[in-house]
Design an enzyme around this catalytic site. Sequence first.
Site, PDB file in Angstrom:
ATOM      1  N   ASP A  44      64.051 -50.856  65.129  1.00 55.09           N
ATOM      2  CA  ASP A  44      63.721 -52.119  64.475  1.00 55.09           C
ATOM      3  C   ASP A  44      64.846 -53.089  64.799  1.00 55.09           C
ATOM      4  OD1 ASP A  44      62.420 -53.936  62.589  1.00 55.09           O
ATOM      5  OD2 ASP A  44      64.145 -53.568  61.306  1.00 55.09           O
ATOM      6  N   SER A  45      64.606 -54.365  64.543  1.00 56.81           N
ATOM      7  CA  SER A  45      65.655 -55.366  64.757  1.00 56.81           C
ATOM      8  C   SER A  45      66.837 -55.138  63.812  1.00 56.81           C
ATOM      9  CB  SER A  45      65.077 -56.758  64.523  1.00 56.81           C
ATOM     10  OG  SER A  45      64.476 -56.814  63.248  1.00 56.81           O
ATOM     11  N   CYS A  86      59.226 -52.394  64.099  1.00 59.49           N
ATOM     12  CA  CYS A  86      59.382 -53.830  63.869  1.00 59.49           C
ATOM     13  C   CYS A  86      58.079 -54.535  64.254  1.00 59.49           C
ATOM     14  CB  CYS A  86      60.526 -54.317  64.760  1.00 59.49           C
ATOM     15  SG  CYS A  86      60.802 -56.077  64.737  1.00 59.49           S
ATOM     16  N   GLU A 119      66.500 -59.415  51.928  1.00 59.77           N
ATOM     17  CA  GLU A 119      67.798 -58.777  52.213  1.00 59.77           C
ATOM     18  C   GLU A 119      68.823 -59.121  51.136  1.00 59.77           C
ATOM     19  OE1 GLU A 119      69.219 -58.636  56.194  1.00 59.77           O
ATOM     20  OE2 GLU A 119      67.287 -57.932  56.931  1.00 59.77           O
ATOM     21  N   CYS A 137      55.174 -57.845  58.369  1.00 60.24           N
ATOM     22  CA  CYS A 137      56.613 -57.875  58.625  1.00 60.24           C
ATOM     23  C   CYS A 137      57.228 -56.766  57.787  1.00 60.24           C
ATOM     24  CB  CYS A 137      57.191 -59.230  58.221  1.00 60.24           C
ATOM     25  SG  CYS A 137      58.997 -59.296  58.313  1.00 60.24           S
ATOM     26  N   HIS A 161      59.785 -56.488  56.076  1.00 55.94           N
ATOM     27  CA  HIS A 161      60.405 -56.809  54.793  1.00 55.94           C
ATOM     28  C   HIS A 161      59.405 -57.116  53.683  1.00 55.94           C
ATOM     29  CE1 HIS A 161      63.745 -57.222  57.517  1.00 55.94           C
ATOM     30  NE2 HIS A 161      64.582 -57.592  56.561  1.00 55.94           N
TER      31      HIS A 161
END
Length: 279
Positions: free
Chosen positions: A10-11, A73, A152, A184, A186
């Site tokens: 993932d990024s 991702c 985050e 996404c 997140h």
Amino acid sequence: MIEKPIGFFDSGIGGLTVLKEVSSVLPEENTLYLGDTARVPYGIRSAETVIRYSLENTDFLVSKGIKLLVVACNTASAVSLEEIKKRLHVPVIGVIEPGSRAAVRATRNKKIGVVGTETTINSSAYSRTIREMASSIEVFGLPCPLFVPLVEEGFTDDEVAEMVAERYLKGLREKGIDTLVLGCTHYPLLKGVISRLMGDGIVLIDSAKETALEIRDTLVRDGMLSGTSMEPSRMFFVTDAPERFVRVGERFLGNKIEHIQKINIGGSICGLTAERTTS
Ligand code: DGL
């Protein structure tokens, strides 16, 4: 016999939501997770750059002898999955197809919304995939870039999250969708707020859950399930700031992150440069 691991990249931290689901569906599998924390975020970069980063991440994981690659991702899956598949001999699973399939199954009125990063939405990967599965479905894509830093920072269920989400989602509500893909890594952490704002009737699709099931099906189909009942090994690699990865990532994973190493990636792979083990 050493059981080959499943590789994830993932990024950064977000793909841990996919690893979390996989760990619950396949608790006995060894895993390697690479978070490209030196180059995050991918969601605002061009497709060309994300493809280059993704191929470098893939090279690193393949050099570790993985049996299956998970592109955890959404942004990387949206723009680089085909390029990766062309080069690998092991199965490659992204998050777009499983999420799309679940959305197609869920919709009743054939109107699906997709939220994701700018690069994911601009790529039209979700709408293309959904419409390949069912051409009569209308898809409404919406980039929500502020959701990533919000999550985050831990602002997942408060008035700040609600204000930002309301601003983004207002227009989507008016489209009359009955299904919304959280496209996404997140966004599943904002499920509570998103579902309150979108209303009870809307089904939220969490690509991470669907992806974990697809990984299990692939391993079963190809006879590659782990044959051991020993405690699995969970290794983590990052390209920058392992301390932050551990601190924020444990919230995403819902578990301890131990055995983490910082590596260099980019151009040529320079190998391991530091090792840090947390307990
Ligand atoms: N992991 C990315 C995704 O799922 C979000 C973070 C980023 O922009 O790199 O699209």
